[in-house]
Design a protein around this motif. Sequence first.
Motif, PDB file in Angstrom:
ATOM      1  N   PRO A 181       0.821  -1.216   0.000  1.00 52.89           N
ATOM      2  CA  PRO A 181       0.000   0.000   0.000  1.00 52.89           C
ATOM      3  C   PRO A 181       0.853   1.263   0.000  1.00 52.89           C
ATOM      4  O   PRO A 181       0.428   2.301  -0.516  1.00 52.89           O
ATOM      5  N   GLY A 182       2.067   1.164   0.555  1.00 52.70           N
ATOM      6  CA  GLY A 182       2.982   2.313   0.520  1.00 52.70           C
ATOM      7  C   GLY A 182       3.334   2.696  -0.907  1.00 52.70           C
ATOM      8  O   GLY A 182       3.407   3.883  -1.253  1.00 52.70           O
ATOM      9  N   THR A 183       3.523   1.683  -1.765  1.00 50.64           N
ATOM     10  CA  THR A 183       3.828   1.928  -3.180  1.00 50.64           C
ATOM     11  C   THR A 183       2.623   2.537  -3.899  1.00 50.64           C
ATOM     12  O   THR A 183       2.766   3.482  -4.689  1.00 50.64           O
ATOM     13  N   LEU A 184       1.430   2.004  -3.614  1.00 47.77           N
ATOM     14  CA  LEU A 184       0.207   2.551  -4.219  1.00 47.77           C
ATOM     15  C   LEU A 184       0.024   4.015  -3.786  1.00 47.77           C
ATOM     16  O   LEU A 184      -0.399   4.857  -4.587  1.00 47.77           O
ATOM     17  N   PHE A 185       0.359   4.288  -2.530  1.00 49.00           N
ATOM     18  CA  PHE A 185       0.288   5.658  -2.014  1.00 49.00           C
ATOM     19  C   PHE A 185       1.232   6.575  -2.799  1.00 49.00           C
ATOM     20  O   PHE A 185       0.850   7.669  -3.205  1.00 49.00           O
ATOM     21  N   MET A 186       2.469   6.122  -3.022  1.00 50.71           N
ATOM     22  CA  MET A 186       3.457   6.950  -3.718  1.00 50.71           C
ATOM     23  C   MET A 186       3.028   7.251  -5.151  1.00 50.71           C
ATOM     24  O   MET A 186       3.226   8.361  -5.648  1.00 50.71           O
ATOM     25  N   ILE A 187       2.431   6.267  -5.819  1.00 45.33           N
ATOM     26  CA  ILE A 187       1.973   6.471  -7.199  1.00 45.33           C
ATOM     27  C   ILE A 187       0.959   7.628  -7.235  1.00 45.33           C
ATOM     28  O   ILE A 187       1.101   8.578  -8.004  1.00 45.33           O
ATOM     29  N   GLN A 188      -0.059   7.532  -6.366  1.00 45.72           N
ATOM     30  CA  GLN A 188      -1.103   8.560  -6.383  1.00 45.72           C
ATOM     31  C   GLN A 188      -0.593   9.891  -5.810  1.00 45.72           C
ATOM     32  O   GLN A 188      -1.084  10.956  -6.187  1.00 45.72           O
ATOM     33  N   PHE A 189       0.410   9.820  -4.941  1.00 42.64           N
ATOM     34  CA  PHE A 189       1.010  11.033  -4.372  1.00 42.64           C
ATOM     35  C   PHE A 189       1.711  11.843  -5.459  1.00 42.64           C
ATOM     36  O   PHE A 189       1.441  13.030  -5.647  1.00 42.64           O
ATOM     37  N   PHE A 190       2.615  11.213  -6.204  1.00 46.13           N
ATOM     38  CA  PHE A 190       3.352  11.912  -7.267  1.00 46.13           C
ATOM     39  C   PHE A 190       2.413  12.394  -8.378  1.00 46.13           C
ATOM     40  O   PHE A 190       2.629  13.449  -8.971  1.00 46.13           O
ATOM     41  N   TRP A 191       1.371  11.608  -8.650  1.00 43.10           N
ATOM     42  CA  TRP A 191       0.427  11.942  -9.728  1.00 43.10           C
ATOM     43  C   TRP A 191      -0.256  13.290  -9.500  1.00 43.10           C
ATOM     44  O   TRP A 191      -0.533  14.031 -10.447  1.00 43.10           O
ATOM     45  N   GLN A 192      -0.505  13.615  -8.235  1.00 45.21           N
ATOM     46  CA  GLN A 192      -1.314  14.798  -7.950  1.00 45.21           C
ATOM     47  C   GLN A 192      -0.649  16.122  -8.322  1.00 45.21           C
ATOM     48  O   GLN A 192      -1.334  17.090  -8.606  1.00 45.21           O
ATOM     49  N   PHE A 193       0.681  16.143  -8.328  1.00 41.30           N
ATOM     50  CA  PHE A 193       1.362  17.413  -8.587  1.00 41.30           C
ATOM     51  C   PHE A 193       1.148  17.905 -10.023  1.00 41.30           C
ATOM     52  O   PHE A 193       0.656  19.023 -10.215  1.00 41.30           O
ATOM     53  N   PRO A 194       1.479  17.112 -11.047  1.00 43.15           N
ATOM     54  CA  PRO A 194       1.179  17.601 -12.405  1.00 43.15           C
ATOM     55  C   PRO A 194      -0.317  17.804 -12.633  1.00 43.15           C
ATOM     56  O   PRO A 194      -0.721  18.724 -13.339  1.00 43.15           O
ATOM     57  N   HIS A 195      -1.139  16.960 -11.991  1.00 38.97           N
ATOM     58  CA  HIS A 195      -2.590  17.075 -12.161  1.00 38.97           C
ATOM     59  C   HIS A 195      -3.095  18.405 -11.610  1.00 38.97           C
ATOM     60  O   HIS A 195      -3.778  19.168 -12.311  1.00 38.97           O
ATOM     61  N   PHE A 196      -2.755  18.721 -10.366  1.00 34.64           N
ATOM     62  CA  PHE A 196      -3.261  19.941  -9.737  1.00 34.64           C
ATOM     63  C   PHE A 196      -2.592  21.197 -10.265  1.00 34.64           C
ATOM     64  O   PHE A 196      -3.216  22.254 -10.314  1.00 34.64           O
ATOM     65  N   TRP A 197      -1.328  21.088 -10.650  1.00 36.31           N
ATOM     66  CA  TRP A 197      -0.680  22.267 -11.220  1.00 36.31           C
ATOM     67  C   TRP A 197      -1.252  22.607 -12.587  1.00 36.31           C
ATOM     68  O   TRP A 197      -1.318  23.774 -12.962  1.00 36.31           O
ATOM     69  N   ALA A 198      -1.675  21.587 -13.335  1.00 38.19           N
ATOM     70  CA  ALA A 198      -2.342  21.841 -14.617  1.00 38.19           C
ATOM     71  C   ALA A 198      -3.661  22.576 -14.376  1.00 38.19           C
ATOM     72  O   ALA A 198      -3.991  23.544 -15.074  1.00 38.19           O
TER      73      ALA A 198
END
Length: 301
Positions: free
Chosen positions: A174-191
């Motif tokens: 679950p830590g890995t799944l967390f990291m995937i969605q964590f990194f994803w949010q930056f380009p998503h929200f900055w866009a």
Amino acid sequence: MKTISETTTSTRSFAVIFDDFKQLTKVGLSLSVVFSSVAGYLLGADTIQIPTVIMLALGGYFMVGASNAFNQIIEKDLDALMQRTKNRPIPSGRMSVNAAFAIASIFTIFGIAILYMINPKTAMFGAISIFLYTSVYTPLKTKTPLSVFVGAFPGAIPFMLGWVAATNDFGIEPGTLFMIQFFWQFPHFWAIGWMLHDDYKKGGFNMLPTGKRDKATALQAIMYTIWLIVASVFPATGLTGALYLSPIAAVVVGLLGLGMLYYAIGLYQKMDNKAARALMLASVAYITLIQIVYVIDKFLH
């Protein structure tokens, strides 16, 4: 007996109330969170328990709905200043703060109680998510662009929440799944922050890392997209315990990542709202598709 006009009016008023309820709890966003949670559950479960899936979906919906309702109560005065949000139920005056608070409170209780019925760890992470979103992320939005970093924590919980619901355990998977969605949010929200930059400024929100639509912001979107790709294909190394990605699935995920990177680079090159919107849409497609690839890969192997 009701006249036709009275019936039409009551039907219309019910439709408005229902629409306000959907806006307050952000149904679209809630459903995307439910999708991520269920994907995480399918990845972690040895045998799929339908009652658990239903409870996870309901608990996840209530959890996100509560966070969004509290958020709109806190930001009601700022929402009134922005074109995008001024017609929301509270700033428009269609819903009172007390009514919204009652909905948010009921959703919090239901959400945590339902998740607790799955297991205590799932309820704990659900409660942490609501707390971080409403008590830390929301107040920071007007203070610093670092709010996006703080907001990425509750935003990254759903994917891993499903795994915890399935296994009652928090480890490397679950830590890995967390990291995937964590990194994803930056380009998503900055866009999103790029597209709505002028409107956000009216409400005093500062969502971009440099505070401006500049090359440095676009470059950071590229860097976080690269980290996202690395985290997404990492399970193919066999170093993430029971979370494993086959070589073929890793290639598919990697290609999807390169597709998103293409749009992040496009924002750096073009520096306009059209490129930001393209990156935002690419990011939504990316997170949805890789979750589907992960689940299909698990059940094929």
